[in-house]
Write a protein that holds these residues in place. Structure first.
Motif, mmCIF file in Angstrom:
data_model
loop_
_atom_site.group_PDB
_atom_site.id
_atom_site.type_symbol
_atom_site.label_atom_id
_atom_site.label_comp_id
_atom_site.label_asym_id
_atom_site.label_seq_id
_atom_site.Cartn_x
_atom_site.Cartn_y
_atom_site.Cartn_z
ATOM 1 N N VAL A 134 -4.497 39.468 -8.776
ATOM 2 C CA VAL A 134 -5.499 38.461 -8.435
ATOM 3 C C VAL A 134 -6.808 38.705 -9.177
ATOM 4 C CG1 VAL A 134 -6.940 37.566 -6.560
ATOM 5 C CG2 VAL A 134 -4.484 37.886 -6.202
ATOM 6 N N LEU A 135 -7.252 39.940 -9.223
ATOM 7 C CA LEU A 135 -8.497 40.244 -9.937
ATOM 8 C C LEU A 135 -8.370 39.938 -11.418
ATOM 9 C CD1 LEU A 135 -9.643 43.551 -8.226
ATOM 10 C CD2 LEU A 135 -10.829 41.360 -8.177
ATOM 11 N N ARG A 176 -19.563 33.018 -3.525
ATOM 12 C CA ARG A 176 -18.483 32.155 -4.006
ATOM 13 C C ARG A 176 -17.358 32.977 -4.623
ATOM 14 N NH1 ARG A 176 -22.840 28.849 -5.779
ATOM 15 N NH2 ARG A 176 -22.597 29.655 -7.904
ATOM 16 N N ALA A 177 -17.729 34.017 -5.379
ATOM 17 C CA ALA A 177 -16.710 34.852 -6.020
ATOM 18 C C ALA A 177 -15.885 35.600 -4.993
ATOM 19 C CB ALA A 177 -17.384 35.826 -6.988
ATOM 20 N N VAL A 182 -10.783 36.078 -1.808
ATOM 21 C CA VAL A 182 -10.077 35.978 -0.534
ATOM 22 C C VAL A 182 -9.079 34.813 -0.559
ATOM 23 C CG1 VAL A 182 -10.351 35.461 1.918
ATOM 24 C CG2 VAL A 182 -11.897 37.067 0.808
ATOM 25 N N ARG A 183 -9.512 33.660 -1.078
ATOM 26 C CA ARG A 183 -8.635 32.483 -1.126
ATOM 27 C C ARG A 183 -7.373 32.783 -1.923
ATOM 28 N NH1 ARG A 183 -7.099 28.465 -4.211
ATOM 29 N NH2 ARG A 183 -8.257 29.252 -6.013
ATOM 30 N N GLY A 198 -7.801 40.305 2.163
ATOM 31 C CA GLY A 198 -8.828 39.277 2.157
ATOM 32 C C GLY A 198 -9.821 39.479 3.282
ATOM 33 N N ALA A 199 -9.339 39.849 4.453
ATOM 34 C CA ALA A 199 -10.229 40.087 5.577
ATOM 35 C C ALA A 199 -11.180 41.239 5.295
ATOM 36 C CB ALA A 199 -9.403 40.384 6.830
#
Length: 208
Positions: A134-135, A176-177, A182-183, A198-199
């Motif tokens: 993801v990153l 936002r980032a 998390v999204r 994400g939490a």
């Protein structure tokens, strides 16, 4: 009859002009005055001393080559740090390797409960691979601001100075980032599954 005002040349401009003409003493003075500040800046971005030393040498080489462009409108230190900042950001972007991504994901996973429990090892390893991916897939601008704040430890003021924008803008970009991270994590884990990674990120964001 009006007389033209004499042109006042600042000490910084004189020093820069001397160094640009290969005056070794003037150049040594610049290195002595700015060396520590520039190295500390490079260390923030590089994360280790050997890489920061190489980056500092690169910065001073560029600084020497650009001295003839200095016009004295701002203090020489401010001008040098602006040039250094741009090179540091470029270096950071161009050297965003898998190792750097793994380090960032480890920083996220460090906050997860039970990470050292052998029974949780498989789950944590699965999450680790997910965060790696993801990153690496996030937009560069979003990933960079997360790295600078959450991994490199720069203050909001420092990041705002680097980008030459208000602190509020940096905070908005960072929020936002983090939400995008998390999204993406929750999307990859599935809506029906708990997104522990994400939490953890959101918990960190709410504490800042």
């Amino acid at each position: 009859m009006h007389h033209a005002r004499p042109v006042v040349t600042s000490p910084d401009l004189l020093l820069a002009r001397r160094a640009a003409r290969s005056d070794a003493r003037a150049w040594d003075e610049i290195v002595d005055r700015f060396g520590e500040r520039i190295f500390n800046l490079a260390l923030r971005f590089a994360g280790n001393r050997p890489e920061a030393e190489d980056l500092t040498q690169e910065i001073f080489l560029k600084l020497y080559r650009q001295l003839h462009r200095y016009r004295g409108e701002v203090p020489l230190l401010a001008w040098a740090l602006r040039l250094s900042r741009n090179l540091c950001i470029d270096h950071y972007r161009h050297h965003r390797t898998r190792k750097r991504v793994e380090t960032a994901s480890d920083e996220v996973l460090r906050q997860l409960p039970g990470g050292e429990d052998p029974r949780e090892r498989n789950r944590v390893e699965e999450q680790r691979r997910l965060v790696h991916r993801v990153l690496a897939e996030m937009p560069e601008t979003q990933a960079t601001v997360v790295m600078l704040r959450d991994l490199q430890g720069l203050s909001y003021d420092e990041i705002a100075a680097f980008y030459e924008v208000p602190v509020g803008t940096i905070k908005s970009r960072l929020n936002r980032a983090r939400r995008e991270l998390v999204r993406r994590l929750e999307g990859s884990l599935g809506r029906g599954r708990p997104a522990a990674a994400g939490a953890a990120v959101m918990e960190q964001a709410s504490s800042c």
